[in-house]
Write an enzyme that holds these catalytic residues in place. Structure first.
Site, mmCIF file in Angstrom:
data_model
loop_
_atom_site.group_PDB
_atom_site.id
_atom_site.type_symbol
_atom_site.label_atom_id
_atom_site.label_comp_id
_atom_site.label_asym_id
_atom_site.label_seq_id
_atom_site.Cartn_x
_atom_site.Cartn_y
_atom_site.Cartn_z
ATOM 1 N N ARG A 28 -22.977 8.747 22.275
ATOM 2 C CA ARG A 28 -22.326 9.761 22.932
ATOM 3 C C ARG A 28 -22.469 9.288 24.385
ATOM 4 N NH1 ARG A 28 -23.653 15.852 21.133
ATOM 5 N NH2 ARG A 28 -23.832 16.171 23.613
ATOM 6 N N ARG A 53 -29.010 18.200 31.608
ATOM 7 C CA ARG A 53 -28.717 18.710 30.425
ATOM 8 C C ARG A 53 -29.774 20.057 30.111
ATOM 9 N NH1 ARG A 53 -26.997 14.778 26.657
ATOM 10 N NH2 ARG A 53 -26.698 16.019 25.119
ATOM 11 N N ARG A 66 -23.734 29.852 26.321
ATOM 12 C CA ARG A 66 -24.688 29.210 26.910
ATOM 13 C C ARG A 66 -25.022 29.580 28.454
ATOM 14 N NH1 ARG A 66 -23.632 23.784 24.192
ATOM 15 N NH2 ARG A 66 -24.957 22.156 25.237
ATOM 16 N N LYS A 82 -29.757 22.112 16.469
ATOM 17 C CA LYS A 82 -28.861 23.306 15.942
ATOM 18 C C LYS A 82 -27.554 22.694 15.097
ATOM 19 C CE LYS A 82 -27.720 23.959 20.425
ATOM 20 N NZ LYS A 82 -28.243 22.937 21.067
ATOM 21 N N ARG A 98 -30.354 9.401 19.549
ATOM 22 C CA ARG A 98 -29.168 9.821 19.142
ATOM 23 C C ARG A 98 -27.917 8.877 19.972
ATOM 24 N NH1 ARG A 98 -27.111 15.840 19.715
ATOM 25 N NH2 ARG A 98 -26.549 15.444 21.863
HETATM 26 P P1 AMP Z 1 -23.205 20.179 22.816
HETATM 27 O O1 AMP Z 1 -22.651 19.027 21.768
HETATM 28 O O2 AMP Z 1 -23.459 21.221 22.304
HETATM 29 O O3 AMP Z 1 -24.459 19.280 23.484
HETATM 30 O O4 AMP Z 1 -22.410 20.072 24.119
HETATM 31 C C1 AMP Z 1 -21.856 18.785 24.968
HETATM 32 C C2 AMP Z 1 -21.475 19.209 26.128
HETATM 33 O O5 AMP Z 1 -20.264 19.935 26.167
HETATM 34 C C3 AMP Z 1 -22.226 20.188 27.238
HETATM 35 O O6 AMP Z 1 -23.082 19.476 27.712
HETATM 36 C C4 AMP Z 1 -21.073 20.682 28.018
HETATM 37 O O7 AMP Z 1 -20.776 19.783 29.166
HETATM 38 C C5 AMP Z 1 -20.066 21.173 27.135
HETATM 39 N N1 AMP Z 1 -20.402 22.479 26.300
HETATM 40 C C6 AMP Z 1 -20.609 22.532 24.933
HETATM 41 N N2 AMP Z 1 -20.649 23.943 24.732
HETATM 42 C C7 AMP Z 1 -20.327 24.465 26.025
HETATM 43 C C8 AMP Z 1 -20.626 25.958 26.310
HETATM 44 N N3 AMP Z 1 -20.663 27.067 25.637
HETATM 45 N N4 AMP Z 1 -20.385 26.284 27.506
HETATM 46 C C9 AMP Z 1 -20.037 25.388 28.739
HETATM 47 N N5 AMP Z 1 -20.334 23.797 28.238
HETATM 48 C C10 AMP Z 1 -20.305 23.692 27.149
#
Ligand code: AMP
Length: 187
Positions: free
Chosen positions: A133, A144, A88, A13, A127
């Protein structure tokens, strides 16, 4: 144009949102990036979010909804935006509907990126090696993917009912996937 990129972690994404930004000048809003920046700076938001993120849990809805409400009202969003990693949960999606209604704007398309689990795990571990990360470790990745299935997948029917859901298979080269995105959103 307002878009949501929906899909599990590692679905591509973020990569596709960046390509979209270069091509169409439509900003990428990644709640994950905003939260990681806050963690890096050690702000109150960062302190609040860190333990959830490290475990691969979702940060509370009220926190991310507040972030989005502010961010999409900034001037650079006037031309449109791609939401990457938000909403989400159903609660986030409903809150987003309310925010958009208040601002008098609409979502044009929700692009659902479909990628098999084995491929996702392979990409996320790759990654981890490249970007380091802290949540790209096997334990957090497993969580996740499960959180995606439990909390985020219900959004597929939510947006299907609104008739704005478009499916793409998120495998192949980055350019091939970008072409598929272009085809379904028409831009
Ligand atoms: P991402 O980079 O989108 O994979 O997000 C990394 C982490 O940030 C996720 O595993 C959540 O802990 C937190 N996070 C990101 N976006 C959201 C969201 N919309 N709602 C809740 N937690 C989020």
């Amino acid at each position: 144009m307002q878009l949501i990129f929906l899909g599990p972690p590692g679905a591509g994404k973020g990569t596709q949102a960046k390509i979209f930004l270069e091509r169409a000048g439509i900003v990428q809003i990644s709640t994950g990036d905003i939260l990681r920046e806050a963690v890096g700076k050690g702000t109150d938001l960062g302190k609040q979010a860190k333990s959830f993120m490290d475990k691969g849990e979702l940060v509370p809805d009220s926190v991310v909804i507040g972030i989005i409400e502010q961010r999409i009202q900034e001037p650079d969003c006037k031309k449109g935006f791609v939401l990457d990693g938000f909403p989400r949960t159903i609660e986030q999606a409903k809150a987003l509907d309310g925010i958009l209604a208040k601002l008098g704007i609409q979502m044009d398309h929700v692009v659902n990126f479909e990628v098999p689990d084995e491929e996702l795990v392979k990409r996320l571990l790759g990654r981890a090696a490249q970007e380091g990360r802290s949540d790209d470790n096997p334990e957090s990745i497993k969580n996740r993917l499960q959180v995606f299935k439990d909390k985020t997948q219900p959004l597929i029917s939510y947006y299907e009912e609104k008739k704005i859901l478009r499916h793409i298979v998120g495998t192949g080269s980055t350019t091939e996937i970008a072409d598929k995105v272009k085809a379904v959103v028409g831009a």
